[in-house]
Design a protein around this motif. Structure first.
Motif, PDB file in Angstrom:
ATOM      1  N   TYR A  87     -17.302  10.795  12.917  1.00 23.74           N
ATOM      2  CA  TYR A  87     -17.072   9.213  12.203  1.00 23.74           C
ATOM      3  C   TYR A  87     -15.823   9.219  11.869  1.00 23.74           C
ATOM      4  N   ALA A  88     -15.399   8.108  11.992  1.00 25.35           N
ATOM      5  CA  ALA A  88     -14.014   7.797  11.739  1.00 25.35           C
ATOM      6  C   ALA A  88     -13.827   6.274  10.747  1.00 25.35           C
ATOM      7  N   ALA A  89     -13.060   6.392  10.025  1.00 23.56           N
ATOM      8  CA  ALA A  89     -12.882   5.205   9.094  1.00 23.56           C
ATOM      9  C   ALA A  89     -11.276   5.032   9.128  1.00 23.56           C
ATOM     10  N   ILE A  90     -10.985   3.674   8.846  1.00 23.08           N
ATOM     11  CA  ILE A  90      -9.603   3.187   8.927  1.00 23.08           C
ATOM     12  C   ILE A  90      -9.334   2.800   7.452  1.00 23.08           C
ATOM     13  N   GLU A  91      -8.665   3.365   6.682  1.00 24.79           N
ATOM     14  CA  GLU A  91      -8.664   3.368   5.225  1.00 24.79           C
ATOM     15  C   GLU A  91      -7.095   2.715   5.115  1.00 24.79           C
ATOM     16  N   SER A  92      -7.098   1.474   4.555  1.00 26.24           N
ATOM     17  CA  SER A  92      -6.012   0.816   3.962  1.00 26.24           C
ATOM     18  C   SER A  92      -5.492   0.798   2.603  1.00 26.24           C
ATOM     19  N   HIS A  93      -4.325   1.010   2.112  1.00 29.08           N
ATOM     20  CA  HIS A  93      -4.226   1.223   0.781  1.00 29.08           C
ATOM     21  C   HIS A  93      -2.602   0.886   0.738  1.00 29.08           C
ATOM     22  N   THR A  94      -2.125   0.716  -0.672  1.00 26.58           N
ATOM     23  CA  THR A  94      -0.746   0.705  -1.118  1.00 26.58           C
ATOM     24  C   THR A  94      -0.479   2.032  -1.430  1.00 26.58           C
ATOM     25  N   VAL A  95       0.847   2.178  -1.112  1.00 25.78           N
ATOM     26  CA  VAL A  95       1.406   3.468  -1.346  1.00 25.78           C
ATOM     27  C   VAL A  95       2.316   3.394  -2.731  1.00 25.78           C
ATOM     28  N   ARG A  96       3.208   2.687  -2.619  1.00 32.28           N
ATOM     29  CA  ARG A  96       4.068   2.304  -3.892  1.00 32.28           C
ATOM     30  C   ARG A  96       4.233   0.944  -4.120  1.00 32.28           C
ATOM     31  N   THR A  97       4.548   0.159  -3.101  1.00 34.84           N
ATOM     32  CA  THR A  97       4.448  -1.232  -2.996  1.00 34.84           C
ATOM     33  C   THR A  97       4.352  -1.819  -1.731  1.00 34.84           C
ATOM     34  N   GLN A  98       4.094  -0.897  -0.902  1.00 35.65           N
ATOM     35  CA  GLN A  98       3.846  -1.337   0.415  1.00 35.65           C
ATOM     36  C   GLN A  98       2.603  -0.710   1.256  1.00 35.65           C
ATOM     37  N   PRO A  99       1.968  -1.499   2.214  1.00 28.12           N
ATOM     38  CA  PRO A  99       0.574  -0.684   2.597  1.00 28.12           C
ATOM     39  C   PRO A  99       0.935   0.491   3.474  1.00 28.12           C
ATOM     40  N   GLU A 100      -0.165   1.137   3.778  1.00 26.76           N
ATOM     41  CA  GLU A 100      -0.557   2.059   4.639  1.00 26.76           C
ATOM     42  C   GLU A 100      -1.848   2.101   5.305  1.00 26.76           C
TER      43      GLU A 100
END
Length: 183
Positions: A87-100
């Motif tokens: 199973y794979a998931a693509i998880e997006s989040h903000t690190v400091r002020t920018q996305p990863e």
């Protein structure tokens, strides 16, 4: 006179090599490339949505020690010859002020087998290296905590913490919401 001064200030910043935010953004893999990394070129990949109820969401946040952005989550199930590869998931989040964006791959038992940065928009020196992610493979959710068996990375503490939060979320969602369905 002020326009001339402003122009020289801008030229000074550029000449000094101060980074321009857009120049730092790196996208390493597209979604299709990421799923190929996860399962190989000959796998069939199907999306599987998970709709969390309030109790599941609260339990996931408690166990993962991370906030959920949504109660809707998508896993990509990799199969070959009818056999589930993982199973794979693509998880997006903000690190400091920018996305990863992070690819998190689990085997059918829910163990972490791969984590790959797909896009990183913070300065490159804040990005955890691949070898750091490799040391996370096979650990339990409880064992994925910075400072508790997981070393931080000098200059990339916030990135490391954000990646660990994402991995714990994905593993916990799988364990509490998806795995019971798969069994």
């Amino acid at each position: 006179m002020t326009t001339r001064i402003l122009r020289w200030i801008v030229i000074g910043f550029l000449a000094a090599g101060l980074p321009i935010r857009a120049a730092m953004a790196e996208v390493y893999y597209s979604k299709d490339e990421a799923l190929e990394l996860a399962f190989g070129t000959d796998a069939q990949v199907e999306p599987q949505s998970v709709f969390l109820n309030d109790e599941q969401a609260a339990e996931i946040e408690r166990v993962a020690k991370a906030k959920l952005d949504s109660k809707l989550f998508t896993f990509h199930v990799g199969k070959k010859n009818g056999q589930v590869l993982g199973y794979a998931a693509i998880e997006s989040h903000t690190v400091r002020t920018q996305p990863e964006a992070l690819l998190v791959v689990l085997n059918p038992a829910g163990d972490l087998t791969r984590a790959e940065i797909l896009a990183f928009h913070e300065p490159p020196e804040y990005q955890p290296p691949a070898r750091w992610f490799e040391r996370l493979y096979g650990r339990s959710v409880d064992g994925l905590v910075l400072g508790q068996g997981i070393d931080g990375i000098a200059g990339a503490t916030m990135s490391s913490r954000a990646a660990l939060d994402s991995i714990r979320k994905v593993m916990t969602i799988y364990r509490l919401a998806l795995k019971p369905e798969a069994d």
